[in-house]
Enzyme design. Structure first.
Site, PDB file in Angstrom:
ATOM      1  N   TYR A 143       0.808  -1.308   0.049  1.00  0.00           N
ATOM      2  CA  TYR A 143       0.058   0.145  -0.138  1.00  0.00           C
ATOM      3  C   TYR A 143       0.908   1.334  -0.047  1.00  0.00           C
ATOM      4  O   TYR A 143       0.186   2.246  -0.580  1.00  0.00           O
ATOM      5  CB  TYR A 143      -0.816  -0.125   1.242  1.00  0.00           C
ATOM      6  CG  TYR A 143      -2.200  -0.601   0.953  1.00  0.00           C
ATOM      7  CD1 TYR A 143      -2.301  -2.013   0.707  1.00  0.00           C
ATOM      8  CD2 TYR A 143      -3.485   0.107   1.322  1.00  0.00           C
ATOM      9  CE1 TYR A 143      -3.519  -2.422   0.392  1.00  0.00           C
ATOM     10  CE2 TYR A 143      -4.582  -0.445   1.055  1.00  0.00           C
ATOM     11  CZ  TYR A 143      -4.974  -1.848   0.685  1.00  0.00           C
ATOM     12  OH  TYR A 143      -6.045  -2.332   0.631  1.00  0.00           O
ATOM     13  N   LYS A 194       3.142 -15.414   2.181  1.00  0.00           N
ATOM     14  CA  LYS A 194       3.221 -15.958   0.741  1.00  0.00           C
ATOM     15  C   LYS A 194       4.843 -16.421   0.528  1.00  0.00           C
ATOM     16  O   LYS A 194       5.474 -15.923  -0.286  1.00  0.00           O
ATOM     17  CB  LYS A 194       2.715 -15.041  -0.376  1.00  0.00           C
ATOM     18  CG  LYS A 194       2.563 -15.904  -1.788  1.00  0.00           C
ATOM     19  CD  LYS A 194       1.587 -16.886  -1.784  1.00  0.00           C
ATOM     20  CE  LYS A 194       1.709 -17.645  -3.130  1.00  0.00           C
ATOM     21  NZ  LYS A 194       0.840 -18.868  -3.277  1.00  0.00           N
ATOM     22  N   ASP A 227      -2.966 -18.096   0.060  1.00  0.00           N
ATOM     23  CA  ASP A 227      -4.003 -18.685  -0.599  1.00  0.00           C
ATOM     24  C   ASP A 227      -4.669 -20.056   0.089  1.00  0.00           C
ATOM     25  O   ASP A 227      -6.134 -19.918   0.096  1.00  0.00           O
ATOM     26  CB  ASP A 227      -3.545 -19.438  -1.907  1.00  0.00           C
ATOM     27  CG  ASP A 227      -2.202 -20.231  -1.712  1.00  0.00           C
ATOM     28  OD1 ASP A 227      -1.489 -20.149  -0.622  1.00  0.00           O
ATOM     29  OD2 ASP A 227      -1.922 -20.810  -2.701  1.00  0.00           O
ATOM     30  N   ASP A 251      -6.439  -7.113   4.002  1.00  0.00           N
ATOM     31  CA  ASP A 251      -7.407  -6.320   3.235  1.00  0.00           C
ATOM     32  C   ASP A 251      -8.226  -7.526   2.741  1.00  0.00           C
ATOM     33  O   ASP A 251      -9.529  -7.475   2.822  1.00  0.00           O
ATOM     34  CB  ASP A 251      -6.957  -5.469   2.444  1.00  0.00           C
ATOM     35  CG  ASP A 251      -8.047  -4.664   1.479  1.00  0.00           C
ATOM     36  OD1 ASP A 251      -9.040  -4.349   2.161  1.00  0.00           O
ATOM     37  OD2 ASP A 251      -7.919  -4.732   0.423  1.00  0.00           O
ATOM     38  N   ASP A 255     -12.391  -8.855   4.583  1.00  0.00           N
ATOM     39  CA  ASP A 255     -13.302  -9.105   3.770  1.00  0.00           C
ATOM     40  C   ASP A 255     -14.025 -10.585   3.842  1.00  0.00           C
ATOM     41  O   ASP A 255     -15.573 -10.650   4.150  1.00  0.00           O
ATOM     42  CB  ASP A 255     -13.392  -8.432   2.269  1.00  0.00           C
ATOM     43  CG  ASP A 255     -13.606  -7.110   2.270  1.00  0.00           C
ATOM     44  OD1 ASP A 255     -13.404  -6.281   3.238  1.00  0.00           O
ATOM     45  OD2 ASP A 255     -14.210  -6.414   1.020  1.00  0.00           O
TER      46      ASP A 255
HETATM   47  C1  IPM Z   1     -10.366  -1.256   4.217  1.00  0.00           C
HETATM   48  C2  IPM Z   1     -10.659  -0.601   2.537  1.00  0.00           C
HETATM   49  C3  IPM Z   1      -9.525   0.260   2.418  1.00  0.00           C
HETATM   50  C4  IPM Z   1      -8.238  -0.346   2.338  1.00  0.00           C
HETATM   51  C5  IPM Z   1      -9.964   1.047   1.098  1.00  0.00           C
HETATM   52  C6  IPM Z   1     -11.180   1.989   0.883  1.00  0.00           C
HETATM   53  C7  IPM Z   1      -8.563   2.086   0.822  1.00  0.00           C
HETATM   54  O1  IPM Z   1     -10.880  -1.753   1.481  1.00  0.00           O
HETATM   55  O2  IPM Z   1     -10.307  -0.650   4.901  1.00  0.00           O
HETATM   56  O3  IPM Z   1     -10.302  -2.396   4.010  1.00  0.00           O
HETATM   57  O4  IPM Z   1      -7.976  -0.878   1.275  1.00  0.00           O
HETATM   58  O5  IPM Z   1      -7.629  -0.528   3.176  1.00  0.00           O
HETATM   59 MG    MG Z   2     -11.103  -3.486   2.614  1.00  0.00          MG
END
Ligand code: IPM
Ligand code: MG
Length: 370
Positions: A143, A194, A227, A251, A255
């Site tokens: 990032y 990884k 993975d 990240d 999710d």
């Molecule tokens: C998160 C989001 C952010 C990230 C984006 C919106 C920049 O996806 O907080 O997980 O990738 O960190």
């Molecule tokens: Mg995210």
């Protein structure tokens, strides 16, 4: 309660303002019923800041964040700002405030509330009782790594590149945070990398292993390739306690873990900096979900992730564990009473709006202290 607590509230974009309005309701309740005085400042970030000031992260926001005991953030981004140059994108505001405040440790719990065990797309027996914590490194990795860019090559084609990079101190401090947390939870850390491909991951694995041997041998440590970890998260998520990983893997995996709980609309997060001499950390609290422009303004967003983020703020920044417990219990109760926002709607339940969910949560808080 010693002194007023200063909170900087940054609603941001999309559903950010709607869900933050419900947090304000909970804050007012705390002031009235628990005699906790908050000094609330409001600030701009993301698209809202671009519209008002031309940039996604005004200096004023950073200065106010520096003064505050904690920052509460809604969400940033939306189609309105998608075409702006890279440095002006709303997301740069979010990444910028994380970096400027030094918030290297991102705590993303994935907790399945009993009443929602059937709302997950996975079978109840796979997710019921799930309680895992993803510790995502937040200020390093690909990032922020240099070099990065898009170059035009002599033949007219283009090359886009980013750099995954981790240093020993960066790995040690995030691994230390994960081990410390594991000691207060199930005593297990799984480090995800990884290392079969990436040089930076080989270093990551070596440093995590070294720190573990030197200072945390009471914690059970395992390693997993990313993975495999993504597969294990949906196959058998309860094998995990704390997962520690880099910025991009975290990240993605968070999710995925969020969806185990039934909805992204349920997941809070805390982003913490290093402890100062007094043991205080800079901190920002935000829901894991984004600005959800498709449902913004409709009053149907789930405010619980943001309210639970405020509970994390009470727990980690304000030493108000009792109040944090109250909010978490009120959340369980409001779900048990059958109220559901659209994202977690199930047959037989009552579908409610953002504000009705917020009001109901406050009523549950009232019941808990009466
Ligand atoms: C998160 C989001 C952010 C990230 C984006 C919106 C920049 O996806 O907080 O997980 O990738 O960190
Ligand atoms: Mg995210």
């Amino acid at each position: 309660m010693a002194g007023k607590k200063t909170l900087l509230v940054l609603p941001g974009d999309g559903i950010g303002a709607e869900v933050m309005a419900e947090v304000r309701r909970v804050i007012e309740w705390m002031a009235k019923k628990r005699s906790v005085a908050f000094d609330i400042r409001e600030g701009l970030i993301g698209g809202a800041a671009i519209d008002a000031t031309g940039g996604p992260l005004p200096d004023k926001t950073l200065a106010d964040a520096d003064q505050a005991d904690a920052v509460l953030l809604g969400a940033v981004g939306g189609p309105k700002w998608e075409k702006l140059p890279y440095e002006k994108l709303p997301e740069r505001g979010l990444l910028g405030i994380r970096k400027e405040m030094g918030l290297f440790a991102n705590l993303r719990p994935a907790l399945v509330f009993e009443a929602l065990a059937d709302a997950s797309t996975l079978k109840r027996e796979v997710v019921a009782g799930l309680d895992i914590m993803i510790v995502r490194e937040l200020t390093g990795g690909i990032y922020f790594g240099q070099p990065r860019g898009v170059d035009t090559l002599p033949d007219g084609t283009r090359k886009g590149y980013d750099t995954e990079v981790y240093t020993t101190p960066e790995i040690q401090r995030i691994a230390g945070a994960a081990f410390d947390l594991a000691r207060k939870r199930g005593g297990k850390v799984c480090s995800v990398d990884k290392a079969n491909v990436l040089r930076s991951s080989i270093l990551w694995r070596e440093e995590v292993t070294k720190l573990h041997a030197a200072e945390y041998s009471d914690v059970q440590l395992s390693h997993m390739y990313v993975d495999n970890a993504s597969m294990q998260l949906v196959r058998n998520p309860k094998q995990f306690d704390v997962i520690v990983t880099g910025n991009m893997f975290g990240d993605i995996l968070s999710d995925c873990a969020a969806m185990l709980t039934g909805s992204l609309g349920m997941l809070p997060s805390a982003s913490l900096g290093a402890a100062d001499k007094k043991g205080r950390r800079k901190a920002l609290y935000e829901p894991v979900h984004g600005s959800a422009p498709d449902i913004a303004g409709k009053g149907i967003a789930n405010p619980l992730a943001t309210i639970l983020s405020f509970a994390m703020c009470l727990r980690y920044s304000l030493e108000m564990a009792t109040e944090a417990d109250l909010i978490e219990q009120a959340t369980r109760n409001v779900l048990a009473s059958g109220l559901r926002t659209a994202d977690i709607m199930q047959t037989g339940m009552a579908r409610v709006s953002t504000s009705v969910m917020g009001e109901a949560l406050v009523r549950e808080l009232d019941k808990l202290v009466s």
